[in-house]
Design a protein around this motif. Structure first.
Motif, PDB file in Angstrom:
ATOM      1  N   ALA A  51      48.448  47.059  39.504  1.00 29.10           N
ATOM      2  CA  ALA A  51      47.310  46.904  38.586  1.00 29.10           C
ATOM      3  C   ALA A  51      47.593  45.794  37.578  1.00 29.10           C
ATOM      4  CB  ALA A  51      47.014  48.219  37.872  1.00 29.10           C
ATOM      5  N   ILE A  52      48.810  45.747  37.061  1.00 29.49           N
ATOM      6  CA  ILE A  52      49.179  44.689  36.115  1.00 29.49           C
ATOM      7  C   ILE A  52      49.120  43.330  36.806  1.00 29.49           C
ATOM      8  CG2 ILE A  52      51.121  43.725  34.808  1.00 29.49           C
ATOM      9  CD1 ILE A  52      51.878  46.649  34.114  1.00 29.49           C
ATOM     10  N   HIS A  53      49.616  43.289  38.037  1.00 31.53           N
ATOM     11  CA  HIS A  53      49.580  42.036  38.807  1.00 31.53           C
ATOM     12  C   HIS A  53      48.137  41.574  39.033  1.00 31.53           C
ATOM     13  CE1 HIS A  53      50.584  39.021  41.772  1.00 31.53           C
ATOM     14  NE2 HIS A  53      49.763  39.600  42.634  1.00 31.53           N
ATOM     15  N   VAL A  54      47.267  42.491  39.425  1.00 34.85           N
ATOM     16  CA  VAL A  54      45.857  42.157  39.654  1.00 34.85           C
ATOM     17  C   VAL A  54      45.210  41.695  38.351  1.00 34.85           C
ATOM     18  CG1 VAL A  54      43.597  43.138  40.232  1.00 34.85           C
ATOM     19  CG2 VAL A  54      45.571  43.622  41.677  1.00 34.85           C
ATOM     20  N   LYS A  55      45.492  42.394  37.263  1.00 28.70           N
ATOM     21  CA  LYS A  55      44.928  42.021  35.960  1.00 28.70           C
ATOM     22  C   LYS A  55      45.363  40.618  35.565  1.00 28.70           C
ATOM     23  CE  LYS A  55      45.730  42.839  31.252  1.00 28.70           C
ATOM     24  NZ  LYS A  55      46.976  42.845  30.685  1.00 28.70           N
ATOM     25  N   ASP A  56      46.657  40.326  35.737  1.00 31.70           N
ATOM     26  CA  ASP A  56      47.158  38.988  35.407  1.00 31.70           C
ATOM     27  C   ASP A  56      46.519  37.920  36.283  1.00 31.70           C
ATOM     28  OD1 ASP A  56      48.770  40.091  33.466  1.00 31.70           O
ATOM     29  OD2 ASP A  56      50.598  40.039  34.688  1.00 31.70           O
ATOM     30  N   SER A  57      46.377  38.234  37.548  1.00 30.47           N
ATOM     31  CA  SER A  57      45.762  37.289  38.482  1.00 30.47           C
ATOM     32  C   SER A  57      44.306  37.020  38.108  1.00 30.47           C
ATOM     33  CB  SER A  57      45.852  37.840  39.909  1.00 30.47           C
ATOM     34  OG  SER A  57      45.205  36.989  40.811  1.00 30.47           O
ATOM     35  N   VAL A  58      43.571  38.064  37.798  1.00 21.44           N
ATOM     36  CA  VAL A  58      42.167  37.911  37.394  1.00 21.44           C
ATOM     37  C   VAL A  58      42.077  37.130  36.086  1.00 21.44           C
ATOM     38  CG1 VAL A  58      40.145  39.191  36.575  1.00 21.44           C
ATOM     39  CG2 VAL A  58      41.320  39.914  38.651  1.00 21.44           C
ATOM     40  N   SER A  59      42.982  37.422  35.173  1.00 26.71           N
ATOM     41  CA  SER A  59      42.999  36.721  33.887  1.00 26.71           C
ATOM     42  C   SER A  59      43.255  35.228  34.084  1.00 26.71           C
ATOM     43  CB  SER A  59      44.068  37.333  32.986  1.00 26.71           C
ATOM     44  OG  SER A  59      44.124  36.642  31.767  1.00 26.71           O
ATOM     45  N   ARG A  60      44.229  34.888  34.940  1.00 26.10           N
ATOM     46  CA  ARG A  60      44.516  33.468  35.218  1.00 26.10           C
ATOM     47  C   ARG A  60      43.311  32.793  35.865  1.00 26.10           C
ATOM     48  NH1 ARG A  60      49.507  35.501  36.718  1.00 26.10           N
ATOM     49  NH2 ARG A  60      48.880  35.548  38.902  1.00 26.10           N
ATOM     50  N   THR A  61      42.693  33.468  36.813  1.00 23.80           N
ATOM     51  CA  THR A  61      41.533  32.902  37.492  1.00 23.80           C
ATOM     52  C   THR A  61      40.388  32.688  36.504  1.00 23.80           C
ATOM     53  OG1 THR A  61      42.161  33.991  39.547  1.00 23.80           O
ATOM     54  CG2 THR A  61      39.886  33.241  39.369  1.00 23.80           C
ATOM     55  N   ALA A  62      40.157  33.665  35.636  1.00 28.22           N
ATOM     56  CA  ALA A  62      39.087  33.531  34.639  1.00 28.22           C
ATOM     57  C   ALA A  62      39.379  32.375  33.692  1.00 28.22           C
ATOM     58  CB  ALA A  62      38.932  34.833  33.852  1.00 28.22           C
ATOM     59  N   THR A  63      40.628  32.217  33.283  1.00 27.58           N
ATOM     60  CA  THR A  63      40.998  31.102  32.406  1.00 27.58           C
ATOM     61  C   THR A  63      40.782  29.773  33.109  1.00 27.58           C
ATOM     62  OG1 THR A  63      42.622  32.474  31.262  1.00 27.58           O
ATOM     63  CG2 THR A  63      42.890  30.102  31.067  1.00 27.58           C
ATOM     64  N   ASP A  64      41.181  29.693  34.377  1.00 30.32           N
ATOM     65  CA  ASP A  64      40.973  28.453  35.142  1.00 30.32           C
ATOM     66  C   ASP A  64      39.491  28.126  35.255  1.00 30.32           C
ATOM     67  OD1 ASP A  64      43.686  28.238  35.473  1.00 30.32           O
ATOM     68  OD2 ASP A  64      43.697  28.974  37.550  1.00 30.32           O
ATOM     69  N   ILE A  65      38.683  29.129  35.547  1.00 29.48           N
ATOM     70  CA  ILE A  65      37.234  28.913  35.671  1.00 29.48           C
ATOM     71  C   ILE A  65      36.659  28.468  34.336  1.00 29.48           C
ATOM     72  CG2 ILE A  65      35.022  30.098  36.000  1.00 29.48           C
ATOM     73  CD1 ILE A  65      36.429  31.769  38.190  1.00 29.48           C
ATOM     74  N   ARG A  66      37.071  29.132  33.253  1.00 27.90           N
ATOM     75  CA  ARG A  66      36.584  28.771  31.915  1.00 27.90           C
ATOM     76  C   ARG A  66      36.938  27.317  31.590  1.00 27.90           C
ATOM     77  NH1 ARG A  66      39.558  32.023  28.727  1.00 27.90           N
ATOM     78  NH2 ARG A  66      38.356  33.805  29.438  1.00 27.90           N
ATOM     79  N   ASN A  67      38.171  26.914  31.904  1.00 23.77           N
ATOM     80  CA  ASN A  67      38.592  25.540  31.640  1.00 23.77           C
ATOM     81  C   ASN A  67      37.800  24.546  32.476  1.00 23.77           C
ATOM     82  OD1 ASN A  67      40.486  26.398  29.781  1.00 23.77           O
ATOM     83  ND2 ASN A  67      42.172  26.396  31.236  1.00 23.77           N
ATOM     84  N   ASN A  68      37.579  24.872  33.748  1.00 19.84           N
ATOM     85  CA  ASN A  68      36.813  23.976  34.614  1.00 19.84           C
ATOM     86  C   ASN A  68      35.378  23.819  34.129  1.00 19.84           C
ATOM     87  OD1 ASN A  68      39.026  23.574  36.256  1.00 19.84           O
ATOM     88  ND2 ASN A  68      38.414  25.082  37.770  1.00 19.84           N
ATOM     89  N   VAL A  69      34.778  24.931  33.709  1.00 18.76           N
ATOM     90  CA  VAL A  69      33.399  24.881  33.208  1.00 18.76           C
ATOM     91  C   VAL A  69      33.343  24.067  31.917  1.00 18.76           C
ATOM     92  CG1 VAL A  69      31.546  26.285  32.211  1.00 18.76           C
ATOM     93  CG2 VAL A  69      32.615  26.984  34.343  1.00 18.76           C
TER      94      VAL A  69
END
Length: 121
Positions: A51-69
């Protein structure tokens, strides 16, 4: 999706292992219950780590998307400002042309008016 499959695999493996352990347990019931509890705790710990791994992965993906946008919006904003500057410059030149043309027409009209006033005298 892969993380979900891993988590599901861990849970399914734990359930099957516990079930088989109960069926083929050569030990007393109290010892079997203790093993089941230990395996359940191990599964809980594994699930928490996943669960921690999934949360971290989702958090990184969301940050990447936010930066790209943000980068895309900044680029679009800059392009819009450039287009607006070009438009204002073009309009300014056209306004100057219109003013020059109107001034020339005014000169012609004044000259015609002067001729008409001189001819009527």
């Amino acid at each position: 999706m892969s993380d979900n499959n891993n988590t599901l695999g861990v849970l399914l493996g734990t359930a099957v292992g516990v079930g088989l352990g109960v069926l083929f347990a050569p030990d007393k019931g109290s010892k079997t219950r203790q093993r089941i509890a230990e395996k359940a705790n191990e599964a809980k710990d594994t699930l928490a780590a996943e669960a921690i791994h999934v949360k971290d992965s989702v958090s990184r993906t969301a940050t990447d998307i936010r930066n790209n946008v943000s980068e895309a919006l900044a680029s679009q904003n800059q392009t819009l400002e450039q287009k607006l500057d070009t438009l204002v410059t073009d309009i300014s030149y056209k306004a100057d042309d219109v003013i020059s043309t109107l001034e020339n027409k005014l000169k012609v009209l004044k000259a015609k008016n002067k001729k008409l006033q001189t001819a009527s005298k």
